[in-house]
Scaffold this motif. Sequence first.
Motif, PDB file in Angstrom:
ATOM      1  N   SER A 174      39.926  32.183  14.483  1.00  0.00           N
ATOM      2  CA  SER A 174      38.427  31.790  14.142  1.00  0.00           C
ATOM      3  C   SER A 174      37.509  33.175  14.986  1.00  0.00           C
ATOM      4  O   SER A 174      37.636  32.734  16.228  1.00  0.00           O
ATOM      5  CB  SER A 174      38.817  30.819  14.625  1.00  0.00           C
ATOM      6  OG  SER A 174      39.608  29.858  13.990  1.00  0.00           O
ATOM      7  N   THR A 181      34.164  21.620  17.865  1.00  0.00           N
ATOM      8  CA  THR A 181      34.570  20.844  18.714  1.00  0.00           C
ATOM      9  C   THR A 181      33.222  20.376  19.188  1.00  0.00           C
ATOM     10  O   THR A 181      31.659  20.935  18.498  1.00  0.00           O
ATOM     11  CB  THR A 181      34.682  21.662  19.958  1.00  0.00           C
ATOM     12  OG1 THR A 181      34.112  22.815  20.070  1.00  0.00           O
ATOM     13  CG2 THR A 181      36.473  21.943  19.440  1.00  0.00           C
ATOM     14  N   VAL A 231      44.147  26.009  21.984  1.00  0.00           N
ATOM     15  CA  VAL A 231      43.064  26.614  22.194  1.00  0.00           C
ATOM     16  C   VAL A 231      42.977  27.562  22.982  1.00  0.00           C
ATOM     17  O   VAL A 231      42.184  27.201  24.049  1.00  0.00           O
ATOM     18  CB  VAL A 231      42.392  26.040  21.130  1.00  0.00           C
ATOM     19  CG1 VAL A 231      41.428  26.913  20.995  1.00  0.00           C
ATOM     20  CG2 VAL A 231      42.945  24.833  20.008  1.00  0.00           C
ATOM     21  N   TYR A 240      40.411  27.409   7.252  1.00  0.00           N
ATOM     22  CA  TYR A 240      40.083  26.903   8.436  1.00  0.00           C
ATOM     23  C   TYR A 240      38.947  26.432   9.403  1.00  0.00           C
ATOM     24  O   TYR A 240      38.653  27.150   9.148  1.00  0.00           O
ATOM     25  CB  TYR A 240      41.793  26.241   9.123  1.00  0.00           C
ATOM     26  CG  TYR A 240      43.119  26.485   8.635  1.00  0.00           C
ATOM     27  CD1 TYR A 240      43.779  25.266   7.696  1.00  0.00           C
ATOM     28  CD2 TYR A 240      43.169  27.188   8.262  1.00  0.00           C
ATOM     29  CE1 TYR A 240      44.772  24.867   7.842  1.00  0.00           C
ATOM     30  CE2 TYR A 240      44.948  27.286   7.020  1.00  0.00           C
ATOM     31  CZ  TYR A 240      45.904  26.203   7.413  1.00  0.00           C
ATOM     32  OH  TYR A 240      46.583  26.380   6.498  1.00  0.00           O
ATOM     33  N   ALA A 258      37.493  16.851  19.532  1.00  0.00           N
ATOM     34  CA  ALA A 258      37.792  17.829  17.757  1.00  0.00           C
ATOM     35  C   ALA A 258      38.598  17.840  17.401  1.00  0.00           C
ATOM     36  O   ALA A 258      38.701  17.536  17.254  1.00  0.00           O
ATOM     37  CB  ALA A 258      38.381  20.023  18.957  1.00  0.00           C
ATOM     38  N   TRP A 314      37.366  25.238  12.681  1.00  0.00           N
ATOM     39  CA  TRP A 314      37.954  24.460  13.748  1.00  0.00           C
ATOM     40  C   TRP A 314      36.469  23.933  15.120  1.00  0.00           C
ATOM     41  O   TRP A 314      35.778  24.454  14.909  1.00  0.00           O
ATOM     42  CB  TRP A 314      38.610  24.979  15.187  1.00  0.00           C
ATOM     43  CG  TRP A 314      38.730  23.918  16.685  1.00  0.00           C
ATOM     44  CD1 TRP A 314      38.454  24.444  17.503  1.00  0.00           C
ATOM     45  CD2 TRP A 314      40.227  23.314  16.902  1.00  0.00           C
ATOM     46  NE1 TRP A 314      38.471  24.255  18.873  1.00  0.00           N
ATOM     47  CE2 TRP A 314      40.392  23.198  17.707  1.00  0.00           C
ATOM     48  CE3 TRP A 314      40.496  22.191  15.668  1.00  0.00           C
ATOM     49  CZ2 TRP A 314      40.365  21.981  18.970  1.00  0.00           C
ATOM     50  CZ3 TRP A 314      41.744  21.686  17.207  1.00  0.00           C
ATOM     51  CH2 TRP A 314      40.826  21.593  17.875  1.00  0.00           C
ATOM     52  N   LEU A 337      40.385  19.763  12.988  1.00  0.00           N
ATOM     53  CA  LEU A 337      40.596  20.510  12.208  1.00  0.00           C
ATOM     54  C   LEU A 337      40.773  20.136  11.041  1.00  0.00           C
ATOM     55  O   LEU A 337      41.437  19.377  10.568  1.00  0.00           O
ATOM     56  CB  LEU A 337      42.267  21.175  13.113  1.00  0.00           C
ATOM     57  CG  LEU A 337      42.637  22.694  12.210  1.00  0.00           C
ATOM     58  CD1 LEU A 337      41.431  23.490  12.379  1.00  0.00           C
ATOM     59  CD2 LEU A 337      44.101  22.565  12.396  1.00  0.00           C
TER      60      LEU A 337
END
Length: 123
Positions: free
Chosen positions: A75, A95, A52, A91, A100, A93, A102
């Motif tokens: 994102s 953290t 990422v 989606y 993290a 994501w 998804l």
Amino acid sequence: MKRILTASAAVACVASAAAHTAFAMPLTVPQIQTASKETTTYDCKGGKSVSVQYTNTRNHQSFAALTVDERKLLSVNVIAGSGAKYVADQYTWWTKGPEANLYDEMAAKDSPPLLAECQARGK
């Protein structure tokens, strides 16, 4: 008739190449200036991993670029109760410190994350 088919084929090839080139070009938004970038690789449950790229901007926005199902997604950071939450298309994501997950927001409510228990390498 043969010339028309050949010309049509040429136009189709050029259009296809232009569309492919446009897709591959980097995103540049002059109004949003980058303050910092960092790439983090996560190792997830089931032996999967994801890389990422986080971008923070001078106007205090944050972005996360990652690949999901062979789709490159950009994102944007949104409000979260805790941690940092980034959303693109269906989606999320999310953290929290070095961990993290998804999520696919179109999946059934009780579905597990697409990528679960991801841990940032070296953290």
